[in-house]
Design a protein around this motif. Structure first.
Motif, mmCIF file in Angstrom:
data_model
loop_
_atom_site.group_PDB
_atom_site.id
_atom_site.type_symbol
_atom_site.label_atom_id
_atom_site.label_comp_id
_atom_site.label_asym_id
_atom_site.label_seq_id
_atom_site.Cartn_x
_atom_site.Cartn_y
_atom_site.Cartn_z
ATOM 1 N N GLN A 168 68.893 -0.769 98.250
ATOM 2 C CA GLN A 168 70.229 -0.817 97.641
ATOM 3 C C GLN A 168 70.344 0.163 96.479
ATOM 4 N N GLU A 169 69.220 0.513 95.890
ATOM 5 C CA GLU A 169 69.221 1.360 94.707
ATOM 6 C C GLU A 169 69.302 2.843 95.041
ATOM 7 N N ARG A 170 68.974 3.213 96.280
ATOM 8 C CA ARG A 170 69.001 4.626 96.684
ATOM 9 C C ARG A 170 69.251 4.710 98.175
ATOM 10 N N PRO B 82 65.137 -4.885 100.806
ATOM 11 C CA PRO B 82 66.581 -4.620 100.671
ATOM 12 C C PRO B 82 66.973 -4.222 99.253
ATOM 13 N N ARG B 83 66.352 -4.845 98.263
ATOM 14 C CA ARG B 83 66.741 -4.507 96.884
ATOM 15 C C ARG B 83 66.370 -3.064 96.533
ATOM 16 N N TYR B 84 65.242 -2.586 97.077
ATOM 17 C CA TYR B 84 64.860 -1.187 96.843
ATOM 18 C C TYR B 84 65.854 -0.259 97.537
#
Length: 298
Positions: free
Chosen positions: A176-178, A172-174
């Protein structure tokens, strides 16, 4: 000319396979100097060089390779029959060498062999993790473990697992960045975690399927591994998208640590098979290992 000594041929085969007199001598339980004399004696008998030797490596000459191509399968047949005779006492003996990917070994092979090995301590198993499509005869493996469509046509193959789906996942954190990919082409804009295949020294293409359409996408990224579990860990740490067997990542998706990407493009392949050469049918050890992998009694 007298026929070559069988032991001399075995010595030549071992040196050629190991590409090292030191390793071959250790395997045969003889000294390096003794092994070198044995190979030289065979060369003298035939009147030609069979091996080229350097300080760093050993390789077969054209004549040596031709001899091995002809003799090696026959020596292996003799070895298999001798083992079969030894197994007439109804106990599996010897070492069964298996090549499998790390995922297949962990998921389908090792869990199924533990009971067999406990029941038969005289049976030995050598399990080698490898993503190369090894020629199991040339590499002296007894059993190969691969997806069904990767098995060589002249082998005996038995299914040991259901059809396998490969999935794309990201943390999810990846994501969220793109923006998440909407089409397979969008994958080329992402940091993708790659798997290197040793057979052709290439990166594995991501095969995708939807509505009868199949495409291969060559992706790029910061990381390349030759191990599924390191790819999984990198994906969990948010380093990029990974293309992995669905059962390997499913629990992480359910727990929210990973998310599906392009789920409607996930491809399903013929399930994992165990395969072996016809000559290995006579080996009780191989038959019992195959039976264990299939989940049946031999």
């Amino acid at each position: 000319m007298a026929a070559p000594d069988l032991n001399h041929l075995v010595a030549l085969l071992t040196v050629a396979r190991e590409r090292s007199f030191t390793k071959a001598a250790a395997q045969l339980g003889v000294s390096q100097s003794s092994l070198s004399r044995t190979v030289t004696a065979l060369e003298n008998q035939l009147g030609m060089l069979l091996l080229t030797r350097t300080t760093r490596s050993v390789a077969t000459t054209e004549a040596g390779q031709r001899l091995l191509d002809s003799v090696a399968p026959k020596l292996e047949e003799i070895e298999a029959e001798l083992q079969a005779v030894a197994e007439l006492r109804e106990k599996p003996v010897g070492t069964v060498r298996i090549t499998a990917t790390d995922y297949s070994a962990n998921q389908y092979v090792w869990p199924k062999l533990q009971g067999l090995l406990r029941e038969h301590p005289e049976l030995h198993v050598e399990l080698i993790n490898d993503y190369g499509l090894s020629n199991i005869v040339a590499e002296r493996f007894d059993i190969g473990i691969r997806l069904g469509d990767q098995v060589e046509k002249d082998m005996i193959a038995v299914r040991i697992a259901p059809d396998e789906t490969l999935a794309i996942v990201g943390a999810p954190r990846y994501l969220q960045e793109r923006p998440a990919p909407r089409t397979p082409h969008d994958l080329t804009l992402h940091n993708c975690i790659n798997l290197r295949l040793p057979t052709k020294d290439t990166l594995m293409a991501w095969e995708l399927q939807k509505d009868g359409q199949s495409i291969e996408v060559k992706v790029a990224g910061q990381l390349v591994f030759n191990n599924s579990y390191q790819m999984l860990d990198a994906a969990l740490q948010g380093f990029g998208l990974a293309y992995l067997p669905k059962p390997l990542v499913e629990a992480h998706v359910q727990a929210g640590r990973l998310a599906w990407v392009l789920e409607d493009w996930f491809a399903t392949f013929t399930g994992t098979h165990a395969y072996y050469a016809t000559r290995r049918q006579s080996s009780l050890a191989v038959r019992m290992v195959i039976a264990a992998l299939r989940g049946v009694s031999e």
